[in-house]
Design a protein around this motif. Structure first.
Motif, mmCIF file in Angstrom:
data_model
loop_
_atom_site.group_PDB
_atom_site.id
_atom_site.type_symbol
_atom_site.label_atom_id
_atom_site.label_comp_id
_atom_site.label_asym_id
_atom_site.label_seq_id
_atom_site.Cartn_x
_atom_site.Cartn_y
_atom_site.Cartn_z
ATOM 1 N N ILE A 1 2.295 -6.417 -7.154
ATOM 2 C CA ILE A 1 2.751 -7.081 -5.934
ATOM 3 C C ILE A 1 1.573 -7.235 -4.979
ATOM 4 O O ILE A 1 0.792 -6.299 -4.793
ATOM 5 C CB ILE A 1 3.879 -6.278 -5.255
ATOM 6 N N LEU A 2 1.464 -8.412 -4.378
ATOM 7 C CA LEU A 2 0.445 -8.677 -3.363
ATOM 8 C C LEU A 2 1.146 -9.020 -2.052
ATOM 9 O O LEU A 2 2.041 -9.873 -2.021
ATOM 10 C CB LEU A 2 -0.455 -9.842 -3.787
ATOM 11 N N CYS A 3 0.752 -8.338 -0.976
ATOM 12 C CA CYS A 3 1.291 -8.628 0.356
ATOM 13 C C CYS A 3 0.157 -9.149 1.228
ATOM 14 O O CYS A 3 -0.814 -8.421 1.491
ATOM 15 C CB CYS A 3 1.897 -7.373 0.980
ATOM 16 N N ILE A 4 0.255 -10.385 1.678
ATOM 17 C CA ILE A 4 -0.741 -10.987 2.564
ATOM 18 C C ILE A 4 -0.206 -10.890 3.990
ATOM 19 O O ILE A 4 0.777 -11.540 4.347
ATOM 20 C CB ILE A 4 -1.023 -12.444 2.163
ATOM 21 N N GLY A 5 -0.838 -10.051 4.789
ATOM 22 C CA GLY A 5 -0.331 -9.690 6.108
ATOM 23 C C GLY A 5 0.336 -8.329 6.018
ATOM 24 O O GLY A 5 1.205 -8.122 5.181
ATOM 25 N N HIS A 6 -0.101 -7.412 6.863
ATOM 26 C CA HIS A 6 0.369 -6.019 6.739
ATOM 27 C C HIS A 6 1.351 -5.608 7.820
ATOM 28 O O HIS A 6 2.411 -5.068 7.535
ATOM 29 C CB HIS A 6 -0.853 -5.090 6.751
ATOM 30 N N GLY A 7 1.010 -5.878 9.091
ATOM 31 C CA GLY A 7 1.863 -5.404 10.174
ATOM 32 C C GLY A 7 1.973 -3.892 10.126
ATOM 33 O O GLY A 7 0.994 -3.171 9.954
ATOM 34 N N ILE B 1 0.874 -2.042 -5.540
ATOM 35 C CA ILE B 1 0.857 -2.983 -4.424
ATOM 36 C C ILE B 1 -0.516 -3.065 -3.772
ATOM 37 O O ILE B 1 -1.100 -2.047 -3.383
ATOM 38 C CB ILE B 1 1.912 -2.586 -3.373
ATOM 39 N N ASP B 2 -1.036 -4.285 -3.670
ATOM 40 C CA ASP B 2 -2.235 -4.576 -2.893
ATOM 41 C C ASP B 2 -1.810 -5.248 -1.591
ATOM 42 O O ASP B 2 -0.972 -6.162 -1.604
ATOM 43 C CB ASP B 2 -3.174 -5.507 -3.657
ATOM 44 N N ILE B 3 -2.394 -4.797 -0.491
ATOM 45 C CA ILE B 3 -2.078 -5.361 0.822
ATOM 46 C C ILE B 3 -3.362 -5.904 1.433
ATOM 47 O O ILE B 3 -4.378 -5.205 1.471
ATOM 48 C CB ILE B 3 -1.474 -4.300 1.763
ATOM 49 N N VAL B 4 -3.316 -7.143 1.904
ATOM 50 C CA VAL B 4 -4.488 -7.773 2.518
ATOM 51 C C VAL B 4 -4.214 -7.983 4.003
ATOM 52 O O VAL B 4 -3.228 -8.632 4.377
ATOM 53 C CB VAL B 4 -4.807 -9.124 1.846
ATOM 54 N N GLU B 5 -5.069 -7.430 4.845
ATOM 55 C CA GLU B 5 -4.933 -7.546 6.289
ATOM 56 C C GLU B 5 -6.311 -7.786 6.896
ATOM 57 O O GLU B 5 -7.243 -7.015 6.665
ATOM 58 C CB GLU B 5 -4.311 -6.274 6.878
ATOM 59 N N ILE B 6 -6.447 -8.855 7.665
ATOM 60 C CA ILE B 6 -7.747 -9.233 8.198
ATOM 61 C C ILE B 6 -8.171 -8.389 9.391
ATOM 62 O O ILE B 6 -9.357 -8.233 9.674
ATOM 63 C CB ILE B 6 -7.741 -10.734 8.590
ATOM 64 N N ILE C 1 4.313 -12.220 -4.888
ATOM 65 C CA ILE C 1 3.388 -12.318 -3.765
ATOM 66 C C ILE C 1 4.187 -12.615 -2.500
ATOM 67 O O ILE C 1 4.995 -13.551 -2.468
ATOM 68 C CB ILE C 1 2.325 -13.416 -3.985
ATOM 69 N N PHE C 2 3.955 -11.825 -1.453
ATOM 70 C CA PHE C 2 4.588 -12.039 -0.159
ATOM 71 C C PHE C 2 3.534 -12.492 0.844
ATOM 72 O O PHE C 2 2.462 -11.886 0.942
ATOM 73 C CB PHE C 2 5.241 -10.749 0.348
ATOM 74 N N VAL C 3 3.853 -13.548 1.600
ATOM 75 C CA VAL C 3 2.934 -14.070 2.611
ATOM 76 C C VAL C 3 3.640 -14.023 3.963
ATOM 77 O O VAL C 3 4.647 -14.698 4.180
ATOM 78 C CB VAL C 3 2.499 -15.516 2.298
ATOM 79 N N ASP C 4 3.103 -13.207 4.860
ATOM 80 C CA ASP C 4 3.650 -13.092 6.212
ATOM 81 C C ASP C 4 2.479 -12.884 7.154
ATOM 82 O O ASP C 4 2.163 -11.766 7.546
ATOM 83 C CB ASP C 4 4.636 -11.924 6.294
#
Length: 417
Positions: free
Chosen positions: A171-177, A194-199, A266-269
């Motif tokens: 699972i990939l989550c783009i945006g962490h919050g 799960i990989d989480i990407v947060e800028i 993949i989740f994009v938020d």
């Protein structure tokens, strides 16, 4: 009759145990003026403005239930320390529960989580926070989880084996919050990696230190991997999931361009401080979508996107914006569908894109997937709804959800043709 009674029983069960139900929204959908207090506030260097965390007291669980949690904490501590030769005699005290909301510029709600505060009885000043992984509060997050799992299961992915831990689910989550979505999935699906990407490094810091997210490895933008302190508290709280989550401080476009991983889901938020979904994350001419297509599993890969429907760019009719390809939402949906799912079909397996409205909020969930399987030789709204609805009770049971997926599936579903 038996089936109807089971649905009624489940509804009452959900109403009692879903601490994130909208009925409790007055506790966390408010402002500082409505009784909240600011526990963190700082300026972002990544375009998110002033980032803050506001807390509100939680009415659940009751103090009578805290004793069971204290016993669980003591048992987990004994298991960890006992394995290291210690006496394992530490007791714990639950201090209380709060809702904590991450905000950008004091207005935009980026995430809402429930946290527990507790401390060892021998060190009452050593307070630690634990995000409650079973609790999803904001309805759009429940919509993303429900539709994502129902869709990937409808594409033939074996969710049963993933929930038993017998099969990895990437699972990939783009945006962490605050991290409520990945934490929920990691807890409910033992096979989830799960990989989480947060800028924004500030958002990562807040989730770890103010919102009770597990101390997991963080790969910084410098390329250095920051491993968390392997404390007894962190191990006792998160030993079952902390090795299956990794946080990347990185721009989403750079991450998908550099990655070679394949993801099932993949989740994009990803919204900035002005509450805008960055154009480069949906423009068909940007490298992002083309690279994201390469990251999707070719047989059942599924992408779920959170979209705000209260933008000035949207059509005035919220229930029919999806049909207009010239609208903002239509352009996003068409770009994702064309570049990620394609238009071909083979033996009732379809590349599919659709929108579903989110209850109580001005949000819409976009889903795009490969290999959607129906009993019909022709894709239609009715056949898609029937297939998704058939997965809902199975997912509810497999993951022991505190809410029902069906509540979020049958919400003005509109296909992207």
């Amino acid at each position: 009759m038996w089936a109807a009674q089971r649905r009624i029983n489940r509804w009452f069960c959900t109403a009692i145990h879903d601490e994130g139900h909208w009925r409790y929204s007055k506790e966390w959908w408010g402002t500082i003026a409505s009784g909240g207090r600011t526990v963190f506030r700082s300026a972002s260097t990544k375009g998110n403005g002033v980032v803050s965390v506001v807390s509100h007291p939680s009415s659940k669980p009751s103090e009578e239930e805290w004793q069971e949690t204290e016993k669980w904490l003591e048992r987990r501590y004994r298991e960890e320390v006992g394995g290291q030769g210690g006496n394992g005699g530490e007791g714990f005290r639950v201090l209380g529960y709060e809702w904590r909301t991450l905000r950008f510029n004091d207005e935009t709600r980026q995430s809402t989580v429930k946290v527990m505060a507790a401390c060892p009885q021998s060190e009452p000043s050593s307070v630690f926070l634990m995000q409650q992984p079973h609790c999803l509060a904001v309805p759009y997050v429940k919509s993303m989880v429900s539709l994502g799992l129902a869709s990937v299961a409808s594409c033939g992915y074996d969710l049963l084996q993933a929930t038993r831990g017998n099969q990895p689910m990437r699972i990939l989550c783009i945006g962490h919050g605050g991290g409520s979505l990945p934490l929920f999935l990691a807890k409910k699906i033992p096979g989830a990696i799960i990989d989480i990407v947060e800028i924004d490094p500030l958002v990562i810091h807040i989730s770890l230190h103010e919102m009770g997210f597990p101390a997991v490895p963080v790969l910084a933008s410098s390329g250095k991997c920051i491993f968390p302190e392997n404390s007894i508290i962190n191990k006792m709280l998160w030993s079952d999931i902390k090795e299956r989550i990794c946080l990347y401080e990185c721009d989403a476009e750079k991450f998908v361009l550099d990655s070679s991983s394949l993801y099932d889901l993949i989740f994009v938020d990803a919204y900035d401080g002005d509450d805008i979904f960055p154009c480069k994350l949906w423009d068909r001419d940007s490298p992002f979508l083309n690279a994201l297509s390469d990251r999707l599993h070719p047989e059942h890969g599924t992408v779920v996107v959170n979209l705000h429907s209260d933008s000035d760019a949207w059509s005035p009719d919220p229930f029919h914006t999806h049909a207009s390809e010239s609208s903002y939402i239509g352009k996003i949906g068409r770009a994702y569908k064309d570049l990620l799912a394609g238009n071909g079909s083979f033996r009732s397996c379809f590349g599919l894109g659709y929108f579903v409205d989110v209850p109580w909020l001005c949000n819409t969930t976009l889903v795009v997937c490969k290999g959607f399987r129906t009993d019909s030789m022709h894709l239609s709204q009715a056949s898609v709804l029937k297939t998704l609805a058939s997965k809902s009770p199975v997912i509810d049971i497999l993951l022991n959800l505190p809410f029902s997926c069906s509540e979020y599936i049958n919400r003005h579903l509109t296909l992207i043709y």
